[in-house]
Design a protein around this motif. Structure first.
Motif, PDB file in Angstrom:
ATOM      1  N   GLY A  63       0.619  -1.509  -0.088  1.00 17.16           N
ATOM      2  CA  GLY A  63      -0.057   0.338  -0.116  1.00 17.16           C
ATOM      3  C   GLY A  63       0.341   0.898   0.365  1.00 17.16           C
ATOM      4  N   ASP A  64       0.300   2.485   0.686  1.00 18.27           N
ATOM      5  CA  ASP A  64       1.155   3.684   0.163  1.00 18.27           C
ATOM      6  C   ASP A  64       0.921   3.864   1.810  1.00 18.27           C
ATOM      7  OD1 ASP A  64       0.904   6.691  -0.230  1.00 18.27           O
ATOM      8  OD2 ASP A  64      -1.491   7.427  -0.437  1.00 18.27           O
ATOM      9  N   ALA A  65       2.437   4.849   0.890  1.00 14.55           N
ATOM     10  CA  ALA A  65       3.428   5.035   2.674  1.00 14.55           C
ATOM     11  C   ALA A  65       2.524   5.958   3.392  1.00 14.55           C
ATOM     12  CB  ALA A  65       4.965   5.238   2.147  1.00 14.55           C
ATOM     13  N   GLU A  66       1.866   6.718   2.983  1.00 13.08           N
ATOM     14  CA  GLU A  66       1.344   7.945   3.641  1.00 13.08           C
ATOM     15  C   GLU A  66       0.547   7.171   4.510  1.00 13.08           C
ATOM     16  OE1 GLU A  66       2.752  10.892   3.663  1.00 13.08           O
ATOM     17  OE2 GLU A  66       4.902   9.570   2.704  1.00 13.08           O
ATOM     18  N   ARG A  67       0.307   6.107   4.519  1.00 10.86           N
ATOM     19  CA  ARG A  67      -1.006   5.384   5.319  1.00 10.86           C
ATOM     20  C   ARG A  67      -0.485   4.942   6.487  1.00 10.86           C
ATOM     21  NH1 ARG A  67      -6.015   6.449   3.321  1.00 10.86           N
ATOM     22  NH2 ARG A  67      -6.981   4.404   4.503  1.00 10.86           N
ATOM     23  N   TYR A  68       0.844   5.134   6.589  1.00  8.42           N
ATOM     24  CA  TYR A  68       1.264   3.892   7.706  1.00  8.42           C
ATOM     25  C   TYR A  68       1.250   4.980   8.988  1.00  8.42           C
ATOM     26  CZ  TYR A  68       2.744   0.028   4.833  1.00  8.42           C
ATOM     27  OH  TYR A  68       2.469  -0.392   4.198  1.00  8.42           O
ATOM     28  N   THR A  69       0.149   5.591   9.435  1.00 10.05           N
ATOM     29  CA  THR A  69       0.346   5.864  10.836  1.00 10.05           C
ATOM     30  C   THR A  69      -0.665   5.448  11.773  1.00 10.05           C
ATOM     31  OG1 THR A  69      -2.188   7.690  10.242  1.00 10.05           O
ATOM     32  CG2 THR A  69      -0.091   8.078   9.783  1.00 10.05           C
ATOM     33  N   THR A  70      -0.822   5.287  12.628  1.00 10.75           N
ATOM     34  CA  THR A  70      -1.774   4.442  13.942  1.00 10.75           C
ATOM     35  C   THR A  70      -3.452   4.706  12.972  1.00 10.75           C
ATOM     36  OG1 THR A  70      -1.729   6.285  15.605  1.00 10.75           O
ATOM     37  CG2 THR A  70      -0.488   3.844  15.406  1.00 10.75           C
ATOM     38  N   ARG A  71      -3.612   5.959  12.924  1.00  7.11           N
ATOM     39  CA  ARG A  71      -4.803   6.173  12.896  1.00  7.11           C
ATOM     40  C   ARG A  71      -5.567   6.011  11.172  1.00  7.11           C
ATOM     41  NH1 ARG A  71      -7.442  12.137  14.821  1.00  7.11           N
ATOM     42  NH2 ARG A  71      -9.791  10.822  15.174  1.00  7.11           N
ATOM     43  N   LEU A  72      -5.053   5.813  10.879  1.00  9.98           N
ATOM     44  CA  LEU A  72      -4.687   5.472   9.159  1.00  9.98           C
ATOM     45  C   LEU A  72      -5.170   3.919   8.461  1.00  9.98           C
ATOM     46  CD1 LEU A  72      -3.235   8.383   6.888  1.00  9.98           C
ATOM     47  CD2 LEU A  72      -5.564   7.253   7.767  1.00  9.98           C
ATOM     48  N   LEU A  73      -4.081   3.427   9.758  1.00  9.89           N
ATOM     49  CA  LEU A  73      -4.226   1.640   9.955  1.00  9.89           C
ATOM     50  C   LEU A  73      -5.585   1.150  11.133  1.00  9.89           C
ATOM     51  CD1 LEU A  73      -0.581   0.803  11.181  1.00  9.89           C
ATOM     52  CD2 LEU A  73      -1.697   0.615   8.574  1.00  9.89           C
ATOM     53  N   ALA A  74      -6.268   2.235  11.318  1.00  5.03           N
ATOM     54  CA  ALA A  74      -7.127   2.308  12.546  1.00  5.03           C
ATOM     55  C   ALA A  74      -8.369   2.095  11.165  1.00  5.03           C
ATOM     56  CB  ALA A  74      -8.321   3.262  13.358  1.00  5.03           C
ATOM     57  N   GLU A  75      -8.005   2.842  10.280  1.00  6.16           N
ATOM     58  CA  GLU A  75      -9.035   2.752   9.252  1.00  6.16           C
ATOM     59  C   GLU A  75      -8.855   1.634   8.179  1.00  6.16           C
ATOM     60  OE1 GLU A  75     -11.349   4.481   8.412  1.00  6.16           O
ATOM     61  OE2 GLU A  75     -11.254   6.086  10.164  1.00  6.16           O
ATOM     62  N   ASP A  76      -7.853   0.837   7.797  1.00  2.00           N
ATOM     63  CA  ASP A  76      -8.071  -0.384   7.530  1.00  2.00           C
ATOM     64  C   ASP A  76      -8.762  -1.480   8.591  1.00  2.00           C
ATOM     65  OD1 ASP A  76      -6.233   0.303   5.446  1.00  2.00           O
ATOM     66  OD2 ASP A  76      -4.387  -0.856   6.640  1.00  2.00           O
ATOM     67  N   ALA A  77      -8.750  -1.624  10.007  1.00  3.54           N
ATOM     68  CA  ALA A  77      -9.266  -2.305  10.515  1.00  3.54           C
ATOM     69  C   ALA A  77     -10.856  -2.413  10.717  1.00  3.54           C
ATOM     70  CB  ALA A  77      -8.591  -2.138  12.320  1.00  3.54           C
ATOM     71  N   ALA A  78     -11.010  -0.783  10.749  1.00  2.82           N
ATOM     72  CA  ALA A  78     -12.769  -0.746   9.856  1.00  2.82           C
ATOM     73  C   ALA A  78     -12.877  -1.338   8.629  1.00  2.82           C
ATOM     74  CB  ALA A  78     -13.049   0.296  10.257  1.00  2.82           C
ATOM     75  N   VAL A  79     -11.974  -1.610   8.098  1.00  2.00           N
ATOM     76  CA  VAL A  79     -12.624  -1.935   6.515  1.00  2.00           C
ATOM     77  C   VAL A  79     -12.778  -3.541   6.446  1.00  2.00           C
ATOM     78  CG1 VAL A  79     -11.680  -2.569   3.925  1.00  2.00           C
ATOM     79  CG2 VAL A  79     -11.325   0.167   5.042  1.00  2.00           C
ATOM     80  N   VAL A  80     -11.863  -4.690   7.335  1.00  2.00           N
ATOM     81  CA  VAL A  80     -11.585  -5.609   7.584  1.00  2.00           C
ATOM     82  C   VAL A  80     -13.281  -5.901   8.876  1.00  2.00           C
ATOM     83  CG1 VAL A  80     -10.486  -7.222   9.085  1.00  2.00           C
ATOM     84  CG2 VAL A  80      -9.195  -5.995   7.835  1.00  2.00           C
ATOM     85  N   LEU A  81     -13.558  -5.379   9.924  1.00  4.44           N
ATOM     86  CA  LEU A  81     -14.671  -5.500  10.016  1.00  4.44           C
ATOM     87  C   LEU A  81     -16.046  -5.004   8.791  1.00  4.44           C
ATOM     88  CD1 LEU A  81     -14.513  -3.355  13.304  1.00  4.44           C
ATOM     89  CD2 LEU A  81     -14.662  -6.056  13.621  1.00  4.44           C
ATOM     90  N   LYS A  82     -16.298  -4.283   8.734  1.00  8.39           N
ATOM     91  CA  LYS A  82     -16.866  -4.347   7.518  1.00  8.39           C
ATOM     92  C   LYS A  82     -16.971  -4.920   6.416  1.00  8.39           C
ATOM     93  CE  LYS A  82     -18.836  -1.530   3.103  1.00  8.39           C
ATOM     94  NZ  LYS A  82     -18.975  -0.278   2.771  1.00  8.39           N
ATOM     95  N   ALA A  83     -16.351  -6.059   6.108  1.00 11.71           N
ATOM     96  CA  ALA A  83     -15.630  -7.099   4.883  1.00 11.71           C
ATOM     97  C   ALA A  83     -16.059  -8.357   5.630  1.00 11.71           C
ATOM     98  CB  ALA A  83     -14.575  -7.383   4.287  1.00 11.71           C
ATOM     99  N   ALA A  84     -15.910  -9.026   7.002  1.00 11.07           N
ATOM    100  CA  ALA A  84     -16.843  -8.991   7.301  1.00 11.07           C
ATOM    101  C   ALA A  84     -17.202  -9.924   8.346  1.00 11.07           C
ATOM    102  CB  ALA A  84     -15.030  -9.883   9.021  1.00 11.07           C
ATOM    103  N   GLY A  85     -18.515  -8.789   8.302  1.00  9.96           N
ATOM    104  CA  GLY A  85     -20.113  -8.562   8.667  1.00  9.96           C
ATOM    105  C   GLY A  85     -20.212  -8.077   9.965  1.00  9.96           C
ATOM    106  N   ALA A  86     -19.397  -7.855  10.584  1.00 12.77           N
ATOM    107  CA  ALA A  86     -19.177  -7.463  11.766  1.00 12.77           C
ATOM    108  C   ALA A  86     -19.565  -5.224  12.219  1.00 12.77           C
ATOM    109  CB  ALA A  86     -18.675  -7.563  12.587  1.00 12.77           C
ATOM    110  N   ASP A  87     -20.591  -5.625  12.605  1.00 10.00           N
ATOM    111  CA  ASP A  87     -20.918  -4.373  12.438  1.00 10.00           C
ATOM    112  C   ASP A  87     -20.768  -3.347  13.779  1.00 10.00           C
ATOM    113  OD1 ASP A  87     -22.326  -4.420  10.091  1.00 10.00           O
ATOM    114  OD2 ASP A  87     -24.143  -5.021  11.061  1.00 10.00           O
ATOM    115  N   LEU A  88     -20.539  -4.381  14.804  1.00  9.47           N
ATOM    116  CA  LEU A  88     -20.195  -4.093  16.501  1.00  9.47           C
ATOM    117  C   LEU A  88     -19.564  -5.283  16.950  1.00  9.47           C
ATOM    118  CD1 LEU A  88     -20.731  -2.162  18.515  1.00  9.47           C
ATOM    119  CD2 LEU A  88     -22.318  -3.839  19.175  1.00  9.47           C
ATOM    120  N   ALA A  89     -17.758  -5.046  17.401  1.00  6.75           N
ATOM    121  CA  ALA A  89     -17.472  -6.043  17.765  1.00  6.75           C
ATOM    122  C   ALA A  89     -16.821  -5.771  18.824  1.00  6.75           C
ATOM    123  CB  ALA A  89     -16.428  -6.384  16.611  1.00  6.75           C
TER     124      ALA A  89
END
Length: 259
Positions: A63-89
């Motif tokens: 991926g994009d080097a500029e996205r390596y911050t903890t806040r943007l990595l949290a956006e990755d985590a949110a994407v994974v939750l959505k892909a897993a169909g987990a609205d609340l975890a």
């Protein structure tokens, strides 16, 4: 193995095991989803455990080097939750994963049922007591497993779990990605935002953690309203693995907060 697509098109590898309420595990810096080892297996007896590889790690894209911050990595985590169909975890983050979990709870409160933070901090703190031991930090940067084992785990646990120890310290990651993970973790600063966390929060911290000394946990408890701190006697930085009793403490916390 499944793949979710992050905002910049990066593919994020994720897996799911077990049944019940979803629990997202967020690994530390430069550590793959496999690094959760026996802890993931224990938790999957009670929850639907969702794990993923951070960008640049394991089977995920760089991926994009500029996205390596903890806040943007949290956006990755949110994407994974959505892909897993987990609205609340339930969200369980270790070390840098805990830093990422903080942002997930701050920016996506509707996704986080409870928050478990292990061996982590809200960022740098000027008080020297909260700073990592210099020798320990040098060992971390070295990547030398023989130097790191004693900082993370009990010696007896390492002897009894050689495969889990090896997997934890030998995640597939390029030097390019490791540098950016280290920088993201080092530059994390959420102190002024932690008051926004609404999810019931359990803080687990080893009394002998020299990479993230105990004062960090005390500060987290002060900044996160209503949070509960459990000190783990004699534990180092890897208490999420070598202290399996913490799984039962997590279960008790979740049950209490859900009743």
């Amino acid at each position: 193995m499944n793949f979710a697509e992050a905002a910049d098109g990066t593919e994020l590898a994720w897996a799911s095991e077990g049944e019940g309420e979803p629990m997202l595990l967020i690994a530390g810096q430069a550590t793959s989803m496999d690094g959760w080892g026996p802890t993931a297996e224990l938790l999957s007896r009670y929850y639907r455990v969702i794990r993923f590889d951070h960008r640049g790690i394991g089977q995920s894209g760089k991926g994009d080097a500029e996205r390596y911050t903890t806040r943007l990595l949290a956006e990755d985590a949110a994407v994974v939750l959505k892909a897993a169909g987990a609205d609340l975890a339930h969200v369980y983050g270790h070390s840098m994963g805990g830093r990422i979990g903080q942002w997930l709870a701050i920016d996506h409160p509707q996704k986080v049922r409870t928050l478990i933070l292990a061996a982590t901090s809200g960022g740098r703190w000027p008080n020297a007591s909260a700073q990592p031991d210099k020798a320990a930090l040098e060992a971390l940067v070295s990547g030398d497993m023989s130097r790191l084992e004693e900082l993370f785990f009990d010696v007896a646990w390492v002897r009894a779990h050689p495969e889990a120890t090896h997997t934890f310290f030998n995640s597939s990651a390029s030097a390019w990605a490791k540098v950016r993970h280290f920088r993201a973790s080092r530059e994390h600063d959420a102190w002024s935002e932690l008051k926004a966390i609404q999810a019931p929060t359990l803080i687990l911290h080893g009394t002998e953690d020299v990479l993230t000394p105990l004062p960090n946990a005390l500060l987290l408890r002060e900044h996160i309203r209503g949070s509960v701190l459990v000190r783990v006697p004699g534990a180092g930085h890897g208490l999420h693995l070598d202290h399996p009793e913490t799984v039962e403490w997590i279960r008790q916390f979740i049950t209490r907060k859900s009743s």
